[in-house]
Design an enzyme around this catalytic site. Sequence first.
Site, PDB file in Angstrom:
ATOM      1  N   LYS A 129       0.833  -1.208   0.000  1.00 41.71           N
ATOM      2  CA  LYS A 129       0.000   0.000   0.000  1.00 41.71           C
ATOM      3  C   LYS A 129       0.865   1.254   0.000  1.00 41.71           C
ATOM      4  CE  LYS A 129      -4.300  -1.779   1.896  1.00 41.71           C
ATOM      5  NZ  LYS A 129      -5.341  -1.665   2.916  1.00 41.71           N
TER       6      LYS A 129
ATOM      7  N   LYS B  44     -12.351  -5.883  -6.005  1.00 34.36           N
ATOM      8  CA  LYS B  44     -13.231  -4.730  -6.117  1.00 34.36           C
ATOM      9  C   LYS B  44     -12.507  -3.542  -6.715  1.00 34.36           C
ATOM     10  CE  LYS B  44     -13.091  -4.592  -1.042  1.00 34.36           C
ATOM     11  NZ  LYS B  44     -13.743  -4.338   0.203  1.00 34.36           N
TER      12      LYS B  44
ATOM     13  N   LYS C  14      -6.811 -12.554  -8.451  1.00 31.85           N
ATOM     14  CA  LYS C  14      -8.023 -12.642  -7.629  1.00 31.85           C
ATOM     15  C   LYS C  14      -9.085 -11.654  -8.145  1.00 31.85           C
ATOM     16  CE  LYS C  14      -9.017 -11.677  -2.862  1.00 31.85           C
ATOM     17  NZ  LYS C  14      -8.501 -11.329  -1.546  1.00 31.85           N
TER      18      LYS C  14
END
Length: 334
Positions: free
Chosen positions: A115, A200, A197
């Site tokens: 991140k 979202k 994966k």
Amino acid sequence: MLDGKKTLFSGMQATGNLTLGNYLGALKNWVSLSDDYLTFYSVVDMHSITIRQDPAELRKRARTLLTLYIAAGLDPEKNCIYYQSHVSGHAELAWILNCFTYMGELNRMTQFKDKAAKHADNINAGLFTYPVLMAADILLYQTDVVPVGIDQMQHLELTRDIAIRFNNLYGDVFTIPEAYIGKSGAKIMSLQDPSKKMSKSDENPNGSIYLMDDPDTIIRKCKRAVTDSEACVRYRDEQPGIKNLIDIYCACLNKTPDEVEREFDGKGYGDFKLAVGEAVVSVLKPLQDRFADLSKNKDYLDKVIKENAEKASWYSNKTLRKVQKKIGFPERIR
Ligand code: TRP
């Protein structure tokens, strides 16, 4: 353990649109576990602000997520469904646990590194101590089991280390939590790139089925899913696209890959993809209908939000007071 019952805690962030992967990989499991434990399912809005958020958007998404928990089948009378930010104990315990967590431990967290690289202009202290807040979430409720994805295992390990460290210093204060990894087959991959994966935050909207996609969109996305030229519905690693579709089909209809191979023996991908789309619609349509009904019922939702925050506060305060006493904070005068 709380009230003689095993405790379960999990949470999700209200960022991005939830996907079929979130539902089949997490929410559906949560529902199946809710009878066996005293459960806490939080909308972890305090975690969300470690990345800059638009305030109105965050508020809206948080409410949508909380409503989805209920629409997915979690009865809010039996499961404590609440906003993390409504229960001040999370922040209070997180502060204390910060003082029992080493910089070196946090430096090793791969999610922080990822991140920080992605948001290089905003590497704030909250992003760094994110796992400590997560430890507080879990330890506040004397949690026995935590359903999490593989990506959160490192945070859960750290939670255990912090709890053990604290208990060694002050006696048995915290229950040491265990991970609950869902049944295999529940990890849903992108429809456009089955090595990734379903996410979202995928830029390609065709890679993900969103929980709020209408039936036509769902069918269209399934039909367009990337597959191969083997032209046989087989559950094997060499056919990752088909394998993923079989996983989706199985998870929606509670079937096994063997059964699906037999069902589609000799049939083409067109038939199979359509069947997958229909299976997904059969799961998501009722959820969407429940969501629409719930959304209309503002008073009911508000009541759930208020009462469950009170319930969570009550349980979390029990742990928090114990911790405060152990570390030497002055007693409250009542
Ligand atoms: N960090 C988790 C995620 O992004 C969300 C989360 C916050 C969580 N607190 C938690 C999950 C406690 C399980 C238990 O997926």
